[in-house]
Enzyme design. Structure first.
Site, PDB file in Angstrom:
ATOM      1  N   ASP B  29       0.848  -1.204   0.000  1.00  0.00           N
ATOM      2  CA  ASP B  29       0.000   0.000   0.000  1.00  0.00           C
ATOM      3  C   ASP B  29       0.880   1.249   0.000  1.00  0.00           C
ATOM      4  OD1 ASP B  29      -2.114   1.811   0.254  1.00  0.00           O
ATOM      5  OD2 ASP B  29      -3.183   0.573   1.689  1.00  0.00           O
ATOM      6  N   HIS B  32       1.961   3.284  -3.118  1.00  0.00           N
ATOM      7  CA  HIS B  32       1.171   4.394  -3.675  1.00  0.00           C
ATOM      8  C   HIS B  32       1.844   5.744  -3.400  1.00  0.00           C
ATOM      9  CE1 HIS B  32      -2.358   2.239  -5.074  1.00  0.00           C
ATOM     10  NE2 HIS B  32      -2.496   1.623  -3.918  1.00  0.00           N
ATOM     11  N   HIS B 211      -7.673  -3.430   8.215  1.00  0.00           N
ATOM     12  CA  HIS B 211      -6.784  -2.565   7.432  1.00  0.00           C
ATOM     13  C   HIS B 211      -7.388  -1.166   7.463  1.00  0.00           C
ATOM     14  CE1 HIS B 211      -4.063  -1.614   3.971  1.00  0.00           C
ATOM     15  NE2 HIS B 211      -5.055  -0.815   3.612  1.00  0.00           N
ATOM     16  N   HIS B 213      -7.203   3.113   7.075  1.00  0.00           N
ATOM     17  CA  HIS B 213      -6.567   4.323   6.533  1.00  0.00           C
ATOM     18  C   HIS B 213      -6.870   5.510   7.429  1.00  0.00           C
ATOM     19  CE1 HIS B 213      -4.735   3.278   2.591  1.00  0.00           C
ATOM     20  NE2 HIS B 213      -5.405   2.174   2.812  1.00  0.00           N
ATOM     21  N   TYR B 303     -12.662   6.450  -2.902  1.00  0.00           N
ATOM     22  CA  TYR B 303     -11.323   5.884  -3.031  1.00  0.00           C
ATOM     23  C   TYR B 303     -10.362   6.921  -3.615  1.00  0.00           C
ATOM     24  CZ  TYR B 303      -7.507   2.709  -3.756  1.00  0.00           C
ATOM     25  OH  TYR B 303      -6.271   2.135  -3.705  1.00  0.00           O
TER      26      TYR B 303
END
Lengths: 355, 355
Positions: B29, B32, B211, B213, B303
């Site tokens: 991840d 990115h 998970h 963010h 997203y």
């Protein structure tokens, strides 16, 4: 402001129907991020933006409160009273607040701040020393100010003791008492237990506030957890400006409050623009970071004033910055005991001092 | 690692006695944040550091998983298989994982990753599309891999529906199912409700992961809340590297797990050093930010792939980036529907299209 339509609709919003006030401390705690160099023009731009975006209370003072400008705490670019006057000139709806730490700020400072137009004074003491707030709380009430008792480093005592200290402040005239996580050392469960204890002791009518730092990455969540536990006012600063890893970011907090179903007077999108277009520009390169230093402060439960001295001592004696901070945490040091840094560094280095 | 002695001792630790595993996705991840430009040397340094610091699972792949290197998703600096091979060469204790999105990665990609030495494959689908994971989960089991079903954008469905999708993945052979907050749009209460629903449906023996963010500033708290609700493995990335505002930072999460009383195999101080001395150096100037863009993604529940295109459309049609994102959130767009950005921008601009 009402939450946008997003996400699943079968989840209960924990703050649905709750009115939550928002206090922004960009121009006080945030001053730590810019070494107290805010100027009147900055204050006008930021306070004006905060007021237009519907924030309820705006705090303006040196990072260490009225009278903080000094050799010890760092000199301000402009006098507190001039900054307060600048804010007063642009604020239409919000209340204007100043911080005062007994021992740093005096009753004279408070009178001058009152004359310059503050509505609220937040009298801050270490979490075990509420009794040194009495004179200033009494003085503030005589001036007709709204009063807040601000219990710093609240992680260092358990819920019951904290409730006792809150009671002392309440009895001295505090309209609101704050749980203050100065070291960003708390996690949501610890916040909840403290807020619940204060609430149980002082009753549901007592106003309680939460001031959260982000050293363990939990500032926003701590403020939300406090609100769910009964707090009616939460602090933030734009872009999280402030000591250590900074505060819960007001603009993020506003978004999260919306998503939690809370009713606030804040226009979240406008507040985000103030953070990005005004504060980030003024404070370019100075936004707080959750890096090794600030994370260790939260992990060890130490106030941010210890960091720079610890870094120097670690280099000088060839020992680990982290180990010094953790040992200081074990010894439960508080602001003013910075001289213990050297003792710990020498001990960790295994140096024998001459008799 | 045991928590340092700090804070009050009369507060119950919510994860006392619980074993929690930590999975780090800096090298997947986190890719990115560096436009998928990690090189084998970076992988060796970071994976080696993570392994030595006791992290349990290390994920290495293009940000969009095996086969992600493409015009659409951005080309990697080096082939996934070379990066996996580099990690395999330095990892002594941790499990090595790869991400695979059906439709992007193929069974052939998976076989090559298996041959290069992965232990675990995480098969990721949108939260309503668990059924497209079956072939890859079956294929992975035949290869003898440990399997994870990774339910992305989990905020977009309610707990019951999410549990149904988790059940599909479990039945297809997933050893663990993950609640994945891809848009960083969840707050702790939403995480708890989802984890509890999955747990109630699949039973206490089913392994569940989280998970998180950080777009609403709640990544660490969401991971902690998930752990308290029964999750046994939590994701992070060093310095929070990753899409949007990034992930829960692994080093902060480790500190917070210690402070919550959890038992982990992670050496928190070592992990902090890997974050600061290796990752921050490699990724200088590229660490994720909780700024207007990433905050709006979380607030709208969108997203991160939508952000750049939205910014361009906002400029082109003279409308607000925030309003476009919020409207896209209301329309519940998912990855692949980026063309709707233009529709929304035109509509908000009040432009009449010719018939």
């Amino acid at each position: 402001m009402a939450s946008p339509v997003v996400g699943a609709d079968d989840v209960a919003a924990p703050l649905a129907g709750r009115d939550i006030l928002v206090c922004d401390t960009t121009l006080r705690d945030g001053a730590h991020s810019v070494a107290h160099q805010f100027r009147a023009a900055d204050v006008r731009a930021i306070a004006g933006g905060l007021d237009a975006a519907g924030v309820n209370v705006i705090e303006v003072t040196h990072g260490d409160g009225l009278g903080g400008s000094s050799f010890n705490y760092g000199f301000s670019a402009e006098d507190d009273i001039d900054l307060i006057t600048a804010a007063r000139g642009v604020i239409k709806n919000a209340k204007l607040a100043a911080l005062l730490l007994p021992g740093i700020g005096t009753l004279d400072d408070l009178k001058r701040a009152h004359d310059a137009g503050i509505d609220v004074v937040r009298v801050a003491t270490h979490c075990t020393e509420a009794d040194i707030s009495l004179e200033h709380l009494h003085g503030a009430k005589k001036l007709g100010l709204e009063t807040v008792g601000f219990l710093m480093m609240s992680h260092m005592v358990g819920p019951n003791r904290l409730a006792t200290e809150a009671e002392i402040m309440r009895d001295a005239g505090a309209d609101t008492v704050y749980v203050v996580d100065s070291a960003g050392a708390m996690l949501p469960h610890q916040v909840v237990e403290r807020v619940e204890a204060v609430r149980a002791r002082l009753g549901d009518d007592m106003l309680i506030g939460m001031h959260a730092h982000n050293n363990l990455g939990s500032g926003v969540a701590n403020a939300l957890a406090a609100a769910a536990a009964g707090v009616s006012i939460v602090d933030g600063s734009l872009h999280g400006l402030g000591a250590g890893a900074g505060n819960a970011a007001t603009e993020v907090l506003a978004a999260a409050l919306d998503r939690s179903g809370a009713r606030t007077s804040v226009h979240t999108l406008e507040l985000i623009d103030v953070a990005e277009d005004i504060v980030a520009e003024i404070c370019k390169g100075k936004l707080p970071k959750l890096d090794r230093g600030s994370l260790l402060l939260g992990y060890a439960g130490i106030y941010s004033s210890f960091l720079l001295h610890t870094r120097r001592a670690a280099a000088r004696y060839g020992v680990s910055e982290a180990e010094i901070l953790l040992e200081l945490g074990r010894r439960r040091v508080v602001g003013g005991q910075e001289d213990m840094i050297i003792d710990v560094a020498i001990e960790l280095a295994g140096i024998q001092l001459p008799d």
